[in-house]
Write an enzyme that holds these catalytic residues in place. Structure first.
Site, short mmCIF file in Angstrom:
data_model
loop_
_atom_site.label_atom_id
_atom_site.label_comp_id
_atom_site.label_asym_id
_atom_site.label_seq_id
_atom_site.Cartn_x
_atom_site.Cartn_y
_atom_site.Cartn_z
N TYR A 1 0.76 -1.28 -0.08
CA TYR A 1 -0.18 -0.03 0.02
C TYR A 1 1.15 1.40 -0.04
O TYR A 1 1.77 1.47 0.66
CB TYR A 1 -0.88 -0.06 1.37
N LYS B 1 -8.37 3.72 -9.83
CA LYS B 1 -8.62 4.39 -11.01
C LYS B 1 -8.76 3.60 -12.03
O LYS B 1 -9.42 3.81 -13.25
CB LYS B 1 -8.12 5.94 -11.15
N1 LIG Z 1 -10.16 17.00 -8.53
C1 LIG Z 1 -9.38 16.48 -9.29
O1 LIG Z 1 -8.46 16.94 -9.60
C2 LIG Z 1 -9.60 15.04 -9.89
C3 LIG Z 1 -8.83 14.52 -10.96
C4 LIG Z 1 -8.85 13.20 -11.52
C5 LIG Z 1 -10.35 12.54 -11.18
N2 LIG Z 1 -11.04 13.02 -10.10
C6 LIG Z 1 -12.25 12.37 -9.73
O2 LIG Z 1 -13.32 13.14 -9.87
C7 LIG Z 1 -14.25 12.63 -8.83
C8 LIG Z 1 -14.97 13.73 -7.90
O3 LIG Z 1 -14.01 14.29 -7.31
P1 LIG Z 1 -13.79 15.59 -6.76
O4 LIG Z 1 -12.45 16.10 -7.22
O5 LIG Z 1 -14.96 16.57 -7.04
O6 LIG Z 1 -13.67 15.49 -4.98
P2 LIG Z 1 -14.63 15.99 -4.05
O7 LIG Z 1 -14.69 17.39 -4.04
O8 LIG Z 1 -13.95 15.28 -2.76
O9 LIG Z 1 -16.03 15.18 -4.33
C9 LIG Z 1 -16.06 13.80 -4.14
C10 LIG Z 1 -17.45 13.46 -3.87
O10 LIG Z 1 -17.72 12.09 -3.49
C11 LIG Z 1 -18.36 11.85 -2.19
N3 LIG Z 1 -17.80 10.83 -1.54
C12 LIG Z 1 -16.58 10.69 -1.13
N4 LIG Z 1 -16.54 9.59 -0.26
C13 LIG Z 1 -17.78 8.84 -0.19
C14 LIG Z 1 -18.21 7.89 0.36
N5 LIG Z 1 -17.85 6.97 1.13
N6 LIG Z 1 -19.61 7.64 0.06
C15 LIG Z 1 -20.49 8.58 -0.61
N7 LIG Z 1 -19.86 9.53 -1.20
C16 LIG Z 1 -18.57 9.85 -1.17
C17 LIG Z 1 -18.04 13.35 -1.71
O11 LIG Z 1 -18.83 13.37 -0.68
P3 LIG Z 1 -18.32 14.44 0.74
O12 LIG Z 1 -18.56 15.77 0.26
O13 LIG Z 1 -19.29 13.93 1.75
O14 LIG Z 1 -17.04 14.23 0.91
C18 LIG Z 1 -18.13 14.37 -2.60
O15 LIG Z 1 -19.64 14.37 -3.00
C19 LIG Z 1 -13.74 11.57 -8.03
O16 LIG Z 1 -13.88 10.52 -8.49
C20 LIG Z 1 -12.16 11.92 -8.25
O17 LIG Z 1 -11.41 10.60 -7.89
C21 LIG Z 1 -10.89 14.20 -9.58
#
Ligand SMILES: NC(=O)c1ccc[n+]([C@@H]2O[C@H](COP(=O)([O-])OP(=O)(O)OC[C@H]3O[C@@H](n4cnc5c(N)ncnc54)[C@H](OP(=O)(O)O)[C@@H]3O)[C@@H](O)[C@H]2O)c1
Length: 314
Positions: A176, A186
């Site tokens: 890990y 991913k």
């Molecule tokens: N931001 C980047 O640069 C980036 C780049 C590549 C891919 N992504 C992907 O984009 C997607 C959205 O992420 P984001 O960047 O918008 O991050 P974020 O702001 O942290 O949003 C993530 C969302 O997923 C929810 N979530 C997390 N853990 C959960 C759980 N155990 N059960 C239910 N819901 C859960 C969060 O809820 P809470 O609000 O309660 O935490 C939030 O609504 C993700 O799949 C991430 O891996 C993001």
């Protein structure tokens, strides 16, 4: 509020021409919230999912207020637990009966110490890989009821940081690290979506497309927990910050793949920046896809037994 469900208003999407019923997971913040906003502004019925009831309700209220679209509802489920994923799928099925678009957006990134859920799964893998696998399987019958359904799953370019896939240690019990856990979660979810596409095609299901997207680096809450638990990452994030997009920009490819007529019929692809990504063939592995699929099917067997999925799980 009832069983984690918060109902604001529900209209009759069938009566609104072209309006789809769309579920966006992880819509309480970041890219998911902006995805929900864009889709609600197109006039669709949007089911916003989140983990935190207050945060999800506020996000939902905000989308309704910003768009004037009353057909936006919110539901709560902790997707790190497969029993919650299964309960959530039942709730969505009972409430809507049909689904046109599933956006598997929820995701997480954690610290440099391996954590497991109450069900014994590595936390990153549970949320980013296992949950979309199970939710997609359980919602397939609903998607099959749509004349034209789409599954859009948010992966990340970080799959390239996973290192060589460890198919004998999928949940990284022995190897890990934060970076490996996020990257491989991913990679695996992308592989699973390739399998969904292949299996649906093989089963002759022509009304469901399956695509994976990556939003690019965007300023969201994603690194909140990983930075708190692994502060050594902070200088890297600060240096990278000027190159990061807004969450709204990050949502653009998800929105395109969810509803644009320009991609009608497109399936089995990986898109980013609103176009197909060029993939290094070294990341394509039919054997790896099959191994990860079988691992997830076994891990979720208790919730999949007897489910009427239109594809062969074996
Ligand atoms: N931001 C980047 O640069 C980036 C780049 C590549 C891919 N992504 C992907 O984009 C997607 C959205 O992420 P984001 O960047 O918008 O991050 P974020 O702001 O942290 O949003 C993530 C969302 O997923 C929810 N979530 C997390 N853990 C959960 C759980 N155990 N059960 C239910 N819901 C859960 C969060 O809820 P809470 O609000 O309660 O935490 C939030 O609504 C993700 O799949 C991430 O891996 C993001």
């Amino acid at each position: 509020m009832n069983d984690g469900t918060m109902n604001h208003a529900i209209g009759h999407p069938e009566s609104r021409e072209g309006a789809k019923i769309i579920l966006v997971t992880g819509a309480s913040g970041g890219i998911g919230k902006r995805t929900a906003l864009a889709l609600a502004s197109q006039g669709h019925t949007v089911i916003m999912h989140g983990r935190n009831p207050d945060k999800t309700r506020h996000a939902c209220d905000w989308v309704i207020e910003q768009t004037g679209n009353p057909n936006v509802t919110c539901h709560v489920a902790d997707l790190s637990l497969m029993r919650e994923v299964a309960r959530f799928a039942v709730e969505i099925n009972e409430r809507y009966g049909r689904l046109d678009v599933l956006v598997n957006n929820a995701g997480g990134q954690f610290g440099n110490e391996r954590e497991t859920t109450a069900e014994g799964h590595e936390r990153t893998f549970a949320i980013n890989t296992l949950a979309p696998f199970l939710l997609t399987n359980l919602l397939l019958p609903m998607l099959a009821n749509s004349p034209s359904a789409r599954i859009v799953t948010v992966s990340s370019e970080s799959y390239r940081q996973s290192g060589a896939p460890r198919l004998d240690d999928i949940e990284l019990e022995h190897s890990y690290s934060l970076v490996r856990a996020y990257g491989s979660s991913k990679l695996y979810v992308w592989w699973l979506m390739r399998q969904f596409d292949a299996r649906l095609k093989a089963a002759g299901v022509a009304n469901i497309t399956v695509n994976t997207v990556e939003p690019g680096s965007a300023v969201t809450g994603l690194q909140r927990e990983s930075l708190r638990k692994s502060p050594f990452m902070l200088p890297l994030v600060i240096l990278w910050m000027p190159f990061m997009r807004t969450a709204a920009h990050g949502a653009r490819t998800s929105v395109l793949m969810a509803t644009s007529s320009s991609v009608e019929g497109v399936s089995g692809e990986f898109w980013g920046s609103r176009k197909p990504k060029r993939i290094n063939p070294k990341w394509i592995s039919p054997q790896g896809e099959k191994a990860v699929w079988e691992y997830c099917a076994k891990a979720c067997a208790a919730y999949l037994d007897g489910s009427a999925t239109p594809i062969d799980l074996a």
